[in-house]
Design a protein around this motif. Structure first.
Motif, short mmCIF file in Angstrom:
data_model
loop_
_atom_site.label_atom_id
_atom_site.label_comp_id
_atom_site.label_asym_id
_atom_site.label_seq_id
_atom_site.Cartn_x
_atom_site.Cartn_y
_atom_site.Cartn_z
N LYS A 183 1.44 2.86 0.68
CA LYS A 183 2.08 3.73 1.68
C LYS A 183 2.24 5.16 1.16
CE LYS A 183 4.54 0.53 4.68
NZ LYS A 183 5.82 0.17 5.29
N GLU A 184 2.72 5.30 -0.07
CA GLU A 184 2.93 6.65 -0.61
C GLU A 184 1.60 7.36 -0.85
OE1 GLU A 184 5.89 7.41 -3.48
OE2 GLU A 184 7.33 6.01 -2.59
N GLY A 185 0.60 6.61 -1.25
CA GLY A 185 -0.71 7.20 -1.48
C GLY A 185 -1.30 7.79 -0.21
N PHE A 186 -1.16 7.08 0.90
CA PHE A 186 -1.75 7.54 2.15
C PHE A 186 -0.86 8.51 2.92
CE2 PHE A 186 -4.56 3.83 1.63
CZ PHE A 186 -5.79 4.44 1.91
N GLN A 187 0.42 8.47 2.67
CA GLN A 187 1.30 9.42 3.36
C GLN A 187 1.03 10.85 2.90
OE1 GLN A 187 5.14 7.65 2.62
NE2 GLN A 187 5.03 6.33 4.43
N LYS A 188 0.45 10.97 1.72
CA LYS A 188 0.03 12.28 1.22
C LYS A 188 -1.46 12.20 0.86
CE LYS A 188 4.67 12.82 -0.71
NZ LYS A 188 5.48 12.79 -1.94
N ARG A 189 -2.25 11.78 1.84
CA ARG A 189 -3.63 11.39 1.57
C ARG A 189 -4.51 12.56 1.13
NH1 ARG A 189 -5.78 8.09 6.07
NH2 ARG A 189 -7.76 8.37 5.00
N ARG A 190 -4.12 13.79 1.39
CA ARG A 190 -4.93 14.93 0.97
C ARG A 190 -4.71 15.28 -0.51
NH1 ARG A 190 -4.87 19.27 6.03
NH2 ARG A 190 -5.80 17.85 7.58
N LYS A 191 -3.64 14.71 -1.06
CA LYS A 191 -3.33 14.98 -2.46
C LYS A 191 -3.96 13.91 -3.35
CE LYS A 191 1.03 17.38 -1.67
NZ LYS A 191 2.47 17.47 -2.08
N THR A 192 -4.16 14.25 -4.60
CA THR A 192 -4.59 13.23 -5.56
C THR A 192 -3.44 12.26 -5.78
OG1 THR A 192 -3.81 14.47 -7.49
CG2 THR A 192 -6.09 14.88 -6.75
N LEU A 193 -3.77 11.08 -6.25
CA LEU A 193 -2.73 10.07 -6.48
C LEU A 193 -1.72 10.55 -7.54
CD1 LEU A 193 -5.01 6.93 -6.34
CD2 LEU A 193 -3.20 7.51 -4.73
N ARG A 194 -2.16 11.41 -8.45
CA ARG A 194 -1.23 11.94 -9.44
C ARG A 194 -0.05 12.64 -8.76
NH1 ARG A 194 -4.45 13.57 -12.62
NH2 ARG A 194 -4.10 12.37 -14.45
N ASN A 195 -0.34 13.36 -7.69
CA ASN A 195 0.71 14.08 -6.96
C ASN A 195 1.36 13.20 -5.88
OD1 ASN A 195 0.47 16.62 -8.31
ND2 ASN A 195 -1.43 16.98 -7.18
N ALA A 196 0.55 12.39 -5.23
CA ALA A 196 1.08 11.57 -4.14
C ALA A 196 2.07 10.52 -4.63
CB ALA A 196 -0.08 10.88 -3.41
N LEU A 197 1.88 10.06 -5.86
CA LEU A 197 2.72 8.97 -6.39
C LEU A 197 3.79 9.46 -7.36
CD1 LEU A 197 -0.03 6.25 -7.06
CD2 LEU A 197 1.34 6.59 -5.00
N LYS A 198 4.09 10.74 -7.32
CA LYS A 198 5.09 11.30 -8.24
C LYS A 198 6.45 10.60 -8.13
CE LYS A 198 3.69 15.99 -9.43
NZ LYS A 198 3.94 17.44 -9.20
N GLY A 199 6.79 10.19 -6.91
CA GLY A 199 8.08 9.54 -6.69
C GLY A 199 8.21 8.19 -7.37
N LEU A 200 7.11 7.64 -7.88
CA LEU A 200 7.15 6.33 -8.54
C LEU A 200 7.41 6.42 -10.04
CD1 LEU A 200 4.18 4.52 -6.73
CD2 LEU A 200 6.62 4.18 -6.39
N ASN A 201 7.55 7.68 -10.55
CA ASN A 201 7.81 7.87 -11.98
C ASN A 201 6.79 7.11 -12.83
OD1 ASN A 201 10.17 9.47 -11.54
ND2 ASN A 201 11.30 7.58 -11.11
N LEU A 202 5.53 7.48 -12.69
CA LEU A 202 4.44 6.79 -13.38
C LEU A 202 4.64 6.83 -14.89
CD1 LEU A 202 1.40 8.11 -11.32
CD2 LEU A 202 2.76 6.07 -10.94
N PRO A 203 4.30 5.73 -15.58
CA PRO A 203 4.42 5.70 -17.04
C PRO A 203 3.61 6.83 -17.70
CG PRO A 203 3.93 3.52 -16.17
CD PRO A 203 3.79 4.47 -15.04
N GLU A 204 4.11 7.35 -18.81
CA GLU A 204 3.43 8.43 -19.53
C GLU A 204 2.01 8.01 -19.92
OE1 GLU A 204 3.08 12.19 -20.70
OE2 GLU A 204 4.92 11.35 -19.83
#
Length: 259
Positions: A209-230
């Motif tokens: 859902k988060e990936g497609f809600q910001k589908r024009r952005k790369t996943l690095r930016n679209a998934l920022k809210g998930l606090n991706l592991p370093e």
């Protein structure tokens, strides 16, 4: 038509072409004997007529919110193998209505709630084995679309994780009363063998859902809210956009986020 007036607030467009009705029903019975069938929004019974006397159907359930349609169908199918329910499919408790029996769902679905209908199917994926539905062509194409296409989206990924999906055919507006302003499409869903994705399925849904809600952005930016592991920050997958990932890619991405 047949004493039932189509109601705009219910998104009703009654199919009046018998050949297309036969093709829709064939779309279901080509792949299953369908012992228990639920038709959503039967309207005037154009599909129901083709199923009510089928000997292989153990139970045919016709579910509609339109009281006028329900009254008409009750008169039409007196003594027939049809359970007619004045109920909202989106609020339906499948266990209460159908027990643990597998279900096939069919219908000329109201366009205004077609996506919600498929989310409801998804919630009940362990019971709904087959779906053949006619919906707005654009939505049908989106659901059946594969990665790499602009129409590929949230519903595509979530449904394709658990169903094999096929776009069957297109239906023009003039075969309906009243004619919709768009073409319609008929799709078929067949439950696959996946019982669990092998990852946190709630997180999988959120990633999609988060990936497609910001589908024009790369996943690095679209998934920022998930606090991706370093440890993930330099991975190539984060340079892609959501529409470039297959279902399997989303599963693997979810596993990486889980750690």
């Amino acid at each position: 038509m047949a004493g039932v007036k189509p109601k705009k607030q219910l998104g009703q467009h009654f199919l009046k072409d018998q050949n297309i009705a036969e093709d829709i029903v064939k779309g279901l019975f080509d792949v299953t004997e369908a012992k228990q069938v639920l038709e959503v929004g039967p309207g005037t019974g154009v599909l129901s007529d083709l199923m009510v006397d089928k000997p292989e159907i153990k139970e045919l359930v016709l579910m509609d919110l339109d009281e006028e349609s329900i009254d008409y169908l009750k008169r039409r199918y007196v003594g027939k193998n049809a359970k007619i329910l004045h109920a909202d499919f989106l609020k339906c408790d499948f266990k209460a209505f159908f027990g643990d029996e597998p279900i096939s769902v069919i219908g000329n679905f109201p366009y205004n709630i077609s996506s919600q209908i498929f989310f409801k199917v998804l919630e009940n994926r362990n019971q709904v084995n087959y779906v053949v539905g006619m919906i707005q062509k654009e939505v049908a194409e989106r659901i059946a679309s594969k990665e790499g296409n602009k129409t590929y989206g949230i519903l595509s990924v979530l449904l394709q994780a658990y169903y094999d999906i096929e776009y069957l055919f297109t239906v023009p507006p003039h075969v309906f009363n009243p004619p919709p302003k768009v073409n319609s499409g008929v799709i078929r869903l067949v439950r696959n063998d996946v019982t669990h994705l092998g990852c946190d399925e709630a997180l999988f849904k959120r990633v999609v859902k988060e990936g497609f809600q910001k589908r024009r952005k790369t996943l690095r930016n679209a998934l920022k809210g998930l606090n991706l592991p370093e440890s993930m920050q330099e991975m190539d997958v984060l340079n892609k956009r959501a529409e470039q990932l297959s279902v399997a890619d989303f599963v693997e991405l979810t596993k990486l986020i889980e750690g």
